[in-house]
Design a protein around this motif. Structure first.
Motif, mmCIF file in Angstrom:
data_model
loop_
_atom_site.group_PDB
_atom_site.id
_atom_site.type_symbol
_atom_site.label_atom_id
_atom_site.label_comp_id
_atom_site.label_asym_id
_atom_site.label_seq_id
_atom_site.Cartn_x
_atom_site.Cartn_y
_atom_site.Cartn_z
ATOM 1 N N GLN A 211 0.759 -1.388 0.192
ATOM 2 C CA GLN A 211 -0.180 -0.304 -0.025
ATOM 3 C C GLN A 211 1.160 1.234 -0.245
ATOM 4 O O GLN A 211 0.135 2.309 -0.393
ATOM 5 C CB GLN A 211 -1.145 0.287 1.170
ATOM 6 C CG GLN A 211 -2.270 -1.365 1.038
ATOM 7 C CD GLN A 211 -2.728 -0.872 -0.089
ATOM 8 O OE1 GLN A 211 -3.094 -0.063 -0.756
ATOM 9 N NE2 GLN A 211 -2.359 -2.480 -0.617
ATOM 10 N N LEU A 215 0.336 3.673 -2.805
ATOM 11 C CA LEU A 215 -0.172 5.458 -2.686
ATOM 12 C C LEU A 215 0.911 7.171 -2.514
ATOM 13 O O LEU A 215 0.839 7.624 -2.835
ATOM 14 C CB LEU A 215 -0.837 5.088 -1.056
ATOM 15 C CG LEU A 215 -2.073 4.258 -0.798
ATOM 16 C CD1 LEU A 215 -2.535 4.148 0.965
ATOM 17 C CD2 LEU A 215 -3.514 4.947 -1.790
ATOM 18 N N SER A 261 -3.134 12.003 8.042
ATOM 19 C CA SER A 261 -3.771 11.583 6.212
ATOM 20 C C SER A 261 -2.937 10.286 6.038
ATOM 21 O O SER A 261 -4.164 9.365 5.391
ATOM 22 C CB SER A 261 -4.301 12.675 5.518
ATOM 23 O OG SER A 261 -3.573 13.471 5.104
ATOM 24 N N LYS A 264 -3.463 7.208 7.815
ATOM 25 C CA LYS A 264 -4.568 6.701 7.818
ATOM 26 C C LYS A 264 -4.917 5.725 6.673
ATOM 27 O O LYS A 264 -5.668 4.277 6.885
ATOM 28 C CB LYS A 264 -5.160 7.961 8.305
ATOM 29 C CG LYS A 264 -6.551 6.948 8.773
ATOM 30 C CD LYS A 264 -7.740 7.908 8.759
ATOM 31 C CE LYS A 264 -9.097 7.399 9.100
ATOM 32 N NZ LYS A 264 -10.225 8.553 9.407
ATOM 33 N N GLU A 265 -4.687 6.349 5.754
ATOM 34 C CA GLU A 265 -4.928 5.924 4.105
ATOM 35 C C GLU A 265 -4.206 4.031 3.794
ATOM 36 O O GLU A 265 -4.573 3.290 4.029
ATOM 37 C CB GLU A 265 -5.074 7.167 3.313
ATOM 38 C CG GLU A 265 -4.985 6.409 1.716
ATOM 39 C CD GLU A 265 -5.893 6.803 0.473
ATOM 40 O OE1 GLU A 265 -4.860 6.749 -0.527
ATOM 41 O OE2 GLU A 265 -4.704 8.311 0.743
ATOM 42 N N SER A 268 -5.582 1.328 6.739
ATOM 43 C CA SER A 268 -7.048 1.250 6.235
ATOM 44 C C SER A 268 -7.300 0.635 4.986
ATOM 45 O O SER A 268 -7.547 -0.720 5.023
ATOM 46 C CB SER A 268 -8.133 2.401 5.350
ATOM 47 O OG SER A 268 -8.953 2.157 5.876
#
Length: 310
Positions: A211, A215, A261, A264-265, A268
């Motif tokens: 991730q 991201l 932020s 957290k992304e 998640s």
């Protein structure tokens, strides 16, 4: 299925085959995607960023007639740091320690220098080699010139060629049959319901790293390592604490993001994948730590789980 819930190793039926298959190729040709498809479960991370595979990850496919143990290796490339050198050494060790080599190329583009370099590495290898032309779903309608470039790549060899797509599954039945044909009679090396020999902690760390790659893309490309610090299991939820190691303060800032932020992304998205892996609820807490120049230090590499394999 929880990969830790395994059964004892049975006695194989008459005529059963088994063996280790090394999946090699230059970075980003779809090796991890291929292994995930073949074993029927996500065990290796995939990313548009090249050179994402770091450890020799074994994926296990058991059929009524055979057990195929796939060894997914780091993409073979010119190393630029100690981590890169360890990865390439491990890929080369894998070439010498398997029963069949599956040389995967990106058939949506012509054969390049990286493919030729790997073909040369295989020149004096006695292990059977199969050339796998992946990404045929991305080939143009007129693909004869592309295919010809790979015919030229293996000129002088009698390597069989199989075309397939690791995304759609087209041609993978043919590939699987060809691989089994190249195996010798052998035992079950692993219980039939096991899909990888890696512990869940390792795969959890890889799901977090995936991730981050997806991201942040090129902002924090390969300067990241993930360590799972704590896994606490209860009947209702699995609590996981993990530390993300980066090399610079600026990378830490990118990973945390404004007001936390980005972290957290990342958490998640990784938690969703972990819940599929363990088939249960997950609480995931992430921390970020700066470890300057960890990729250049053999000691730091060892501390973070990256060693030259035997």
């Amino acid at each position: 299925m929880n990969i830790s819930d395994i059964t004892p190793i049975p006695t194989p039926p008459a005529g059963f085959k088994s063996g280790f298959i090394g999946i090699i190729g230059r970075p980003n040709v779809g090796k991890s995607t291929l292994m995930n498809y073949l074993v029927g479960q996500k065990i290796a991370i995939t990313s548009p960023v090249a050179q994402t595979t770091r450890n020799r990850l074994r994926g296990i496919l058991t059929t009524p007639e055979a057990q195929l143990i796939f060894v997914d290796t780091p993409g073979i490339h010119k190393p630029h740091h100690q981590l890169g050198e360890v990865l390439v050494q491990n890929a080369q060790i894998a070439i010498r320690s398997v029963d069949v080599i599956l040389f995967v190329v990106d058939a949506s583009v012509p054969a390049g220098g990286g493919d030729r370099y790997i073909a040369e590495l295989l020149n004096n290898i006695e292990t059977p080699v199969i050339l796998g032309l992946n990404k045929i779903d991305q080939q143009p309608s007129e693909s004869e010139q592309l295919d010809e470039s790979y015919q030229q790549l293996i000129a002088g060899h009698k390597w069989p060629i199989v075309k397939f797509s690791a995304i759609t599954g087209t041609g993978l039945d043919t590939l699987q049959t060809l691989l089994i044909d190249h195996l010798e009679a052998g035992p079950y090396y692993y219980p039939p319901d096991l899909v990888t020999d890696q512990p869940e902690r390792f795969i959890m760390g890889e799901l977090i790293r995936e991730q981050i790659l997806l991201l942040t893309r090129e902002e924090v490309p390969h300067s990241v390592a993930v360590v799972i610090d704590i896994v606490e299991e209860t009947p209702k939820i699995t609590r996981i604490l993990a530390t993300i190691h980066v090399e610079r303060d600026s990378q830490k800032g990118i990973l945390i993001g404004k007001g936390g932020s980005m972290l957290k992304e990342i958490g998640s998205a990784a938690r969703e994948q972990m819940q599929k892996l363990i088939d249960g609820k997950v609480y995931l807490e992430l921390f970020v730590k700066v470890q300057p120049k960890w990729r250049q230090s053999r000691q730091h590499l060892a501390d973070l789980g990256y060693r030259v394999e035997e």
